[in-house]
Design an enzyme around this catalytic site. Structure first.
Site: not given
Ligand code: CTP
Length: 401
Positions: A209-210
């Site tokens: 994810s980020n």
């Protein structure tokens, strides 16, 4: 609060389970200064009594075209002229169908036909009825005639189902009414916003994810709703409350976000892609938890689909806005994305230590074919408001040429 001071609202209530919320809605509208005249259909009276709505509105509720004494007080044509806005909440599938046909077979539909005031309807029905092609076509017909369709929202429906069809909450509807009277720059427009990160699963417990917080996308959705737009927010996992008046769709992966956008793009006028979509996902997600070994591990990654570029290409009439979060040469990259993805506008911001992610403020560079603008550092809320104003102006210009 008196945002609706002296506004005359004719509130039509029809026969769905959400009719019980009409009492709260009436109270909220009155609280904001509006004069509310309630008109109930026969069906509505099976869910809630006229007495309740009379008590909260402070006016005798109208229920019939054939009520001689009420007609003597204020005839239905007079009532149709009295209203500054006709709001139907909840609006059943049947009411929407009757409006689309232009019928006048009870007091409410007669008033809707006899009024020159704007009409706003807040649909409330089972998800299958909402998705039915007949209802879709009826809503399209109403929109073409300038009717505002407020909602529906997604969530738990009666019969323990969930999905789109639920009436917007009374406070959300009030927000839409206030935006309507404020003459919002995006009034009558349908806006699709993506926000937040995506999560690409490696196995049932791990994902890639980020650091996107979703705040910019949520602020844009809130600003678009406040400007009178009908907003759907497709968001990855974030810890943020849904802005008032916004229909929210929760997704996890880039593919789910792609599907949610693809399903709704044909109905939208504007797409604002603020999501930080993963460009790559693990090629395969393991069915069970991956166990460590002493050896190093290599992950094979596959590209995800570009939601913004593909949607912009598939819907040339959609006003498509992208974001470019860059650590270096932001303006050059932003212009590049405008061209490469075939967009109508790109909003660039610099990211890096102490910039953008997880912060309330931001600085923006905005470009479009033939122009650019810079917004000085301000809160994401203020920037979102300026951005929405700019989108409305550019959209206006592009539809005029
Ligand atoms: N976007 C999208 N779908 C993707 C990837 C990005 O809709 N699969 C959208 C984002 O929401 C944003 C814009 O495209 O509006 C960002 O463009 P992109 O080129 O993907 O940005 P980066 O991945 O940051 O750029 P780079 O090419 O430098 O990797």
């Amino acid at each position: 609060m008196s945002a609706l001071q002296n506004r005359r609202i004719l509130l039509g209530v029809t026969g769905g389970i959400a009719a019980y919320k009409a009492a709260d809605l009436t109270r909220r509208l009155v609280e904001a200064g509006a004069e509310v005249q309630v008109v109930m259909t026969d069906g509505a009276q099976r869910f809630i009594t006229p007495l309740t709505l009379q008590a909260v509105s402070g006016r005798a509720v109208r229920t019939s075209l054939w009520d001689e004494s009420a007609e003597l007080g204020m005839g239905h044509i007079e009532l149709a002229r009295w209203a500054d806005l006709v709001l139907v909440a909840p609006a059943t599938a049947d009411l929407i169908a009757r409006l689309a046909q232009g019928r006048a077979d009870d007091l409410l539909t007669t008033l809707c036909l006899a009024t020159e005031a704007p009409l706003m309807v807040a649909p409330a029905m089972n998800r299958v009825m909402w998705a039915h092609p007949a209802t879709r076509a009826n809503c399209d017909t109403l929109r073409e005639r300038g009717v505002t369709i407020a909602g529906p929202g997604e969530g738990e429906l009666a019969e323990r189902e969930s999905g789109p069809g639920r009436m917007l909450e009374p406070l959300d509807i009030r927000e839409r009414v206030i935006a309507h009277f404020a003459g919002g720059a995006l009034s009558g427009r349908r806006v699709l916003v993506t926000a937040g990160p995506t999560r690409e699963p490696l196995d049932p417990v791990r994902y890639l994810s980020n650091r996107s917080s979703g705040r910019m996308g949520f602020a844009v959705a809130a600003a678009a709703a406040a400007a009178g737009a009908e907003v759907t927010l497709v968001t990855g996992p974030v810890a943020l409350a849904t802005p008032p008046g916004v229909a929210r769709v929760d997704v996890e992966t880039a593919q789910q976000m792609f599907d949610a956008v693809a399903e709704r793009a044909a109905d939208a006028d504007i797409l604002i892609a603020a999501a930080a979509v993963a460009d790559y996902r693990p090629e395969t997600a393991a069915a069970g938890k991956i166990k460590k070994t002493d050896a190093a591990m290599t992950l094979d990654l596959a590209r995800t689909r570009d939601i913004l570029a593909e949607t912009a290409a598939a819907h040339p009439d959609l006003f498509a806005v992208g974001f470019a979060a860059e650590t270096d040469d932001m303006e050059t990259y932003a212009r590049g994305k405008l061209r490469d993805k075939g967009l109508d506008m790109v909003v660039g911001n610099e990211v890096g230590p102490d910039k953008a992610f997880d912060r309330e403020d931001n600085t923006l560079y905005v470009c479009w074919p033939g122009g650019e603008a810079r917004f000085a550092t301000a809160s994401k809320t203020a920037l979102a408001r300026d951005l929405v104003t700019l989108v409305a102006e550019r959209l206006e210009d592009s539809t005029q040429t």
